[in-house]
Design a protein around this motif. Structure first.
Motif, PDB file in Angstrom:
ATOM      1  N   SER A  54      43.991  73.858  41.746  1.00  0.00           N
ATOM      2  CA  SER A  54      43.112  75.003  41.922  1.00  0.00           C
ATOM      3  C   SER A  54      43.489  75.798  43.166  1.00  0.00           C
ATOM      4  CB  SER A  54      41.656  74.533  42.019  1.00  0.00           C
ATOM      5  OG  SER A  54      40.786  75.613  42.275  1.00  0.00           O
ATOM      6  N   GLN A  55      43.738  75.093  44.257  1.00  0.00           N
ATOM      7  CA  GLN A  55      44.109  75.748  45.507  1.00  0.00           C
ATOM      8  C   GLN A  55      45.439  76.486  45.382  1.00  0.00           C
ATOM      9  OE1 GLN A  55      41.089  75.785  47.140  1.00  0.00           O
ATOM     10  NE2 GLN A  55      42.261  75.504  49.010  1.00  0.00           N
ATOM     11  N   SER A  56      46.296  76.015  44.477  1.00  0.00           N
ATOM     12  CA  SER A  56      47.615  76.636  44.278  1.00  0.00           C
ATOM     13  C   SER A  56      47.571  77.759  43.251  1.00  0.00           C
ATOM     14  CB  SER A  56      48.631  75.572  43.826  1.00  0.00           C
ATOM     15  OG  SER A  56      48.720  74.523  44.778  1.00  0.00           O
ATOM     16  N   HIS A 101      52.243  64.611  44.786  1.00  0.00           N
ATOM     17  CA  HIS A 101      53.663  64.785  44.464  1.00  0.00           C
ATOM     18  C   HIS A 101      53.819  65.389  43.070  1.00  0.00           C
ATOM     19  CE1 HIS A 101      57.976  63.892  44.247  1.00  0.00           C
ATOM     20  NE2 HIS A 101      57.724  63.495  43.009  1.00  0.00           N
ATOM     21  N   GLU A 102      53.075  64.874  42.104  1.00  0.00           N
ATOM     22  CA  GLU A 102      53.153  65.430  40.752  1.00  0.00           C
ATOM     23  C   GLU A 102      52.645  66.862  40.727  1.00  0.00           C
ATOM     24  OE1 GLU A 102      54.871  64.000  38.596  1.00  0.00           O
ATOM     25  OE2 GLU A 102      55.054  62.130  39.733  1.00  0.00           O
ATOM     26  N   CYS A 103      51.649  67.154  41.537  1.00  0.00           N
ATOM     27  CA  CYS A 103      51.195  68.541  41.669  1.00  0.00           C
ATOM     28  C   CYS A 103      52.310  69.416  42.243  1.00  0.00           C
ATOM     29  CB  CYS A 103      49.969  68.630  42.575  1.00  0.00           C
ATOM     30  SG  CYS A 103      48.452  67.995  41.817  1.00  0.00           S
ATOM     31  N   ALA A 106      54.191  70.657  39.457  1.00  0.00           N
ATOM     32  CA  ALA A 106      53.462  71.729  38.770  1.00  0.00           C
ATOM     33  C   ALA A 106      53.603  73.047  39.528  1.00  0.00           C
ATOM     34  CB  ALA A 106      51.987  71.355  38.623  1.00  0.00           C
ATOM     35  N   VAL A 107      53.576  72.975  40.852  1.00  0.00           N
ATOM     36  CA  VAL A 107      53.764  74.171  41.663  1.00  0.00           C
ATOM     37  C   VAL A 107      55.181  74.712  41.478  1.00  0.00           C
ATOM     38  CG1 VAL A 107      53.830  75.094  44.009  1.00  0.00           C
ATOM     39  CG2 VAL A 107      52.027  73.488  43.358  1.00  0.00           C
ATOM     40  N   GLN A 108      56.172  73.821  41.434  1.00  0.00           N
ATOM     41  CA  GLN A 108      57.549  74.254  41.191  1.00  0.00           C
ATOM     42  C   GLN A 108      57.651  75.018  39.876  1.00  0.00           C
ATOM     43  OE1 GLN A 108      59.526  70.441  41.271  1.00  0.00           O
ATOM     44  NE2 GLN A 108      60.188  70.677  43.391  1.00  0.00           N
ATOM     45  N   ASN A 112      58.558  79.040  39.293  1.00  0.00           N
ATOM     46  CA  ASN A 112      59.908  79.105  38.714  1.00  0.00           C
ATOM     47  C   ASN A 112      60.981  78.633  39.691  1.00  0.00           C
ATOM     48  OD1 ASN A 112      59.343  80.156  36.053  1.00  0.00           O
ATOM     49  ND2 ASN A 112      58.823  82.100  37.049  1.00  0.00           N
ATOM     50  N   TYR A 113      60.747  77.482  40.288  1.00  0.00           N
ATOM     51  CA  TYR A 113      61.716  76.877  41.209  1.00  0.00           C
ATOM     52  C   TYR A 113      63.000  76.583  40.428  1.00  0.00           C
ATOM     53  CZ  TYR A 113      63.467  73.418  44.605  1.00  0.00           C
ATOM     54  OH  TYR A 113      64.229  72.704  45.504  1.00  0.00           O
TER      55      TYR A 113
END
Length: 232
Positions: A54-56, A101-103, A106-108, A112-113
């Motif tokens: 949510s924060q991301s 770490h798994e989040c 998701a951020v990556q 589009n890392y």
């Protein structure tokens, strides 16, 4: 022809297995140690994951529990973050670190890392290489050391190593993102973040060990079969 099954290059395989086993043992031991520390926020791994997403600004990723121990993963195709039984309902510092770490993955995906995109693109080739490389090498050996086939098999096996090398920066970056997110003090205290760092470093070592093990196996194949010439 079959002398290679008893040659000294097996030492390379043994070293690789030893490295992988040592890394796996270390990450399990480290996780168990910090799994005894309950977070002061009493936040579960699942709650921490949902908060971080949510924060991301990530609203299209679901969080679910799965069976197993440390089987946590993020699936970019289904947009599902899966947390194992040892993580999902635990309030330990270690569990929150794994969830974070798994989040990070998701951020990556969300931003589009590009190394993550490259790793995803390499999955079919790496799977194909792992499946076909040894059979092709064996056929090449049986056909009077057909060097073209042998080299093809070695090249296919190298795709597995390439995949693991690309995986390293993806995993390290996910851990850095996790630590950055947790450092704001909303989920963990500043005293608890260094504990998470140790857990994530231990986890990263398993990927390093895996890459080294695959490299040693590739080196063995090159030493055994790379220098032969086709028989006239």
């Amino acid at each position: 022809m079959f002398y290679s099954f008893f040659d000294p290059t097996y030492l390379l395989v043994i070293i690789g297995l030893a490295l992988s086993m040592a890394a796996s043992s270390y990450v399990n031991r480290t996780f168990r140690h910090y799994d005894r520390y309950r977070s002061q926020s009493t936040t579960t791994g699942t709650a921490a994951a949902r908060f971080i997403l949510s924060q991301s600004g990530i609203t299209d990723v679901g969080v679910q529990g799965i069976s197993g121990d440390l089987t946590d993963n993020y699936n970019g195709q289904t947009k599902v973050l899966s947390l194992s039984e040892s993580t999902a309902n635990s309030t330990s510092v270690a569990a929150i670190g794994v969830a974070a770490h798994e989040c990070g993955h998701a951020v990556q995906d969300h931003v589009n890392y590009w190394p993550m995109r490259l790793r995803t693109a390499l999955v079919p080739a790496a799977n194909l290489g792992s499946t076909l490389s040894l059979p092709i090498i064996i056929v090449g050996v049986l056909l009077s050391y057909n060097q073209a086939l042998i080299n093809l098999g070695i090249l296919l096996f190298s795709l597995a190593l390439l995949f693991q090398l690309v995986t390293l920066p993806v995993e390290f970056n996910a851990s850095r993102r996790a630590l950055k997110i947790l450092s704001d003090g909303q989920v963990l205290t500043h005293d608890e973040v260094p504990m998470v760092r140790k857990v994530l470093i231990a986890a990263a070592l398993t990927y390093v060990a895996g890459a080294l093990s695959t490299f040693l196996q590739l080196l063995r194949l090159v030493l055994l079969f790379g220098g032969h010439r086709d028989n006239d």
